[in-house]
Enzyme design. Structure first.
Site, PDB file in Angstrom:
ATOM      1  N   HIS A  34     -11.449 -26.410   5.751  1.00 57.16           N
ATOM      2  CA  HIS A  34     -10.576 -25.971   6.841  1.00 57.16           C
ATOM      3  C   HIS A  34      -9.645 -24.896   6.291  1.00 57.16           C
ATOM      4  O   HIS A  34      -9.707 -24.554   5.100  1.00 57.16           O
ATOM      5  CB  HIS A  34      -9.814 -27.171   7.419  1.00 57.16           C
ATOM      6  N   HIS A  37      -7.874 -25.413   2.883  1.00 58.53           N
ATOM      7  CA  HIS A  37      -8.658 -25.092   1.685  1.00 58.53           C
ATOM      8  C   HIS A  37      -8.677 -23.570   1.454  1.00 58.53           C
ATOM      9  O   HIS A  37      -8.578 -23.102   0.323  1.00 58.53           O
ATOM     10  CB  HIS A  37     -10.112 -25.560   1.842  1.00 58.53           C
ATOM     11  N   GLN A  61     -14.541 -41.449  -6.579  1.00 56.09           N
ATOM     12  CA  GLN A  61     -13.166 -41.578  -6.079  1.00 56.09           C
ATOM     13  C   GLN A  61     -13.090 -42.330  -4.763  1.00 56.09           C
ATOM     14  O   GLN A  61     -12.005 -42.471  -4.195  1.00 56.09           O
ATOM     15  CB  GLN A  61     -12.477 -40.213  -5.991  1.00 56.09           C
ATOM     16  N   ASP A 150      -1.862 -33.529  -1.031  1.00 52.86           N
ATOM     17  CA  ASP A 150      -2.189 -34.662  -1.899  1.00 52.86           C
ATOM     18  C   ASP A 150      -1.183 -34.668  -3.050  1.00 52.86           C
ATOM     19  O   ASP A 150      -1.531 -34.376  -4.196  1.00 52.86           O
ATOM     20  CB  ASP A 150      -3.629 -34.530  -2.382  1.00 52.86           C
ATOM     21  N   SER A 185      -6.736 -31.672   7.352  1.00 53.89           N
ATOM     22  CA  SER A 185      -7.495 -32.565   6.490  1.00 53.89           C
ATOM     23  C   SER A 185      -8.923 -32.630   6.996  1.00 53.89           C
ATOM     24  O   SER A 185      -9.150 -32.596   8.215  1.00 53.89           O
ATOM     25  CB  SER A 185      -6.880 -33.976   6.541  1.00 53.89           C
ATOM     26  N   SER A 186      -9.869 -32.732   6.077  1.00 56.54           N
ATOM     27  CA  SER A 186     -11.272 -32.886   6.497  1.00 56.54           C
ATOM     28  C   SER A 186     -11.423 -34.148   7.341  1.00 56.54           C
ATOM     29  O   SER A 186     -12.281 -34.220   8.216  1.00 56.54           O
ATOM     30  CB  SER A 186     -12.186 -32.978   5.279  1.00 56.54           C
TER      31      SER A 186
HETATM   32  P1  AMP Z   1     -10.347 -32.198  -0.498  1.00 61.38           P
HETATM   33  O1  AMP Z   1     -11.536 -31.395  -0.092  1.00 61.38           O
HETATM   34  O2  AMP Z   1      -9.740 -32.967   0.617  1.00 61.38           O
HETATM   35  O3  AMP Z   1     -10.597 -32.996  -1.744  1.00 61.38           O
HETATM   36  O4  AMP Z   1      -9.225 -31.156  -0.897  1.00 61.38           O
HETATM   37  C1  AMP Z   1      -9.465 -30.136  -1.832  1.00 61.38           C
HETATM   38  C2  AMP Z   1      -8.170 -29.438  -2.152  1.00 61.38           C
HETATM   39  O5  AMP Z   1      -7.620 -28.899  -0.961  1.00 61.38           O
HETATM   40  C3  AMP Z   1      -7.109 -30.388  -2.725  1.00 61.38           C
HETATM   41  O6  AMP Z   1      -6.382 -29.700  -3.729  1.00 61.38           O
HETATM   42  C4  AMP Z   1      -6.254 -30.667  -1.533  1.00 61.38           C
HETATM   43  O7  AMP Z   1      -4.929 -31.025  -1.859  1.00 61.38           O
HETATM   44  C5  AMP Z   1      -6.292 -29.328  -0.821  1.00 61.38           C
HETATM   45  N1  AMP Z   1      -5.930 -29.470   0.580  1.00 61.38           N
HETATM   46  C6  AMP Z   1      -6.434 -30.353   1.481  1.00 61.38           C
HETATM   47  N2  AMP Z   1      -5.800 -30.236   2.661  1.00 61.38           N
HETATM   48  C7  AMP Z   1      -4.861 -29.264   2.506  1.00 61.38           C
HETATM   49  C8  AMP Z   1      -3.873 -28.683   3.359  1.00 61.38           C
HETATM   50  N3  AMP Z   1      -3.719 -29.085   4.613  1.00 61.38           N
HETATM   51  N4  AMP Z   1      -3.086 -27.706   2.853  1.00 61.38           N
HETATM   52  C9  AMP Z   1      -3.233 -27.293   1.572  1.00 61.38           C
HETATM   53  N5  AMP Z   1      -4.149 -27.807   0.714  1.00 61.38           N
HETATM   54  C10 AMP Z   1      -4.944 -28.769   1.171  1.00 61.38           C
END
Ligand code: AMP
Length: 287
Positions: A34, A37, A61, A150, A185-186
């Site tokens: 999204h 990212h 995880q 996170d 968030s995904s």
């Molecule tokens: P994930 O794919 O959820 O594991 O996230 C991958 C990276 O993207 C991690 O460093 C997350 O903290 C970051 N991330 C996820 N959502 C957001 C957001 N809304 N804003 C900024 N970074 C994000």
């Protein structure tokens, strides 16, 4: 954008980039990308001459009753999004390649992983720290860009990099929000229209608590109660709402500008997290 679908291909590309004198920024993800990212990739491009993202739904995880099997996967869509922000390469791998038969080695960070999400997800951070150590070894970036959404994860990984003398810098990046304030968030994809509306309770609760803090409320428990009541009103199930020290993640009786108010709650079956550093202004609405 190069698609590197094996560890050996990543190593070869990184070697070539290094010979060409590039600096390397890395954005590890689990895909279902999204705008949040993409802000990390843009930051990587701004601070380094090459940006590489990884997409790997890391099985270690996830707990036994969590959403590993149904976690959203959309490699084609993700590749287009990464290419649209001029990401130079995407790394994908499989559990079979990444965790070879006989895998027995884990990286664990103590203390910082025992509270907040670690309390209800006891094996989660061991999976995160292990996969990140391996990813950092494969990609060998100069900088790793991670989201403060996170907050505990970023804090744990910074400690790991410091304690193990890993030659990378973790760059925490601000949480990217939907126009109405919901942290991107995904997992927001899981929400029905009604749940999507109720999910606003997390960011709205944080904002109300932040406003109370700015008006002089410093008692941690009272700030936590503001968030808890917002979740309750939205018929969510609170996992935790905790005021903690921004560095040690220890619970605090009295909040201060460096404290973080962190929340996790189930809206329907979907577990969402969010947080706010209390000394900071609430981000202005976008758009
Ligand atoms: P994930 O794919 O959820 O594991 O996230 C991958 C990276 O993207 C991690 O460093 C997350 O903290 C970051 N991330 C996820 N959502 C957001 C957001 N809304 N804003 C900024 N970074 C994000």
């Amino acid at each position: 954008m190069e698609h590197l679908d094996a560890i050996a291909k990543v190593k070869a590309t990184i070697k070539k980039w290094r010979q060409e004198g590039h600096t390397i920024g890395f954005v590890p993800t689990m895909g279902a990308l999204h705008e949040g990212h993409l802000t990390l990739v843009k930051r990587a491009k701004a601070e380094c001459s090459r940006a590489i993202a990884s997409i790997f739904v890391n099985p270690t995880q996830f707990g036994p009753n969590e959403d590993l099997a149904k976690y959203p996967r959309d490699l084609d869509g993700d590749s287009k999004k990464l290419a649209s922000v001029a990401c130079d390469a995407v790394f994908t791998t499989t559990p079979e390649e990444f965790y070879p038969q006989g895998f027995v080695t884990w990286v664990t960070v103590e203390k910082l992983t025992s509270g907040l999400c670690g309390a209800s997800r006891p094996t989660h951070f061991r999976g995160v720290t292990t996969v990140c150590t391996k990813l950092f070894n494969v990609v060998s970036p100069d900088k790793v860009f991670m989201g403060e959404k996170d907050y505990q994860q970023v804090t744990v990984l910074r400690a790991m990099v410091r304690d193990l003398n890993l030659p990378v810098e973790i760059v925490p990046c601000p949480t990217h929000r939907e126009k109405d304030g919901l942290a991107m968030s995904s997992r927001n994809m899981y929400l029905s229209a009604d749940e999507r509306r109720r999910a606003l309770a997390l960011s709205q609760g944080l904002k109300k608590a932040r406003d109370a803090y700015a008006s002089g409320e410093k008692i941690g428990k009272r700030l936590e109660a503001i968030v808890a009541s917002e979740i309750l009103q939205a018929e969510g199930r609170l996992d935790y709402a905790n005021v903690v020290d921004g560095d040690t993640l220890e619970p605090l009786v009295q909040a201060n500008d460096r404290s973080v108010l962190a929340v996790a709650a189930f809206i329907g079956k979907t577990r969402l997290i969010d947080n706010h550093v209390l000394g900071r202004a609430w981000p202005a609405a976008r758009g």
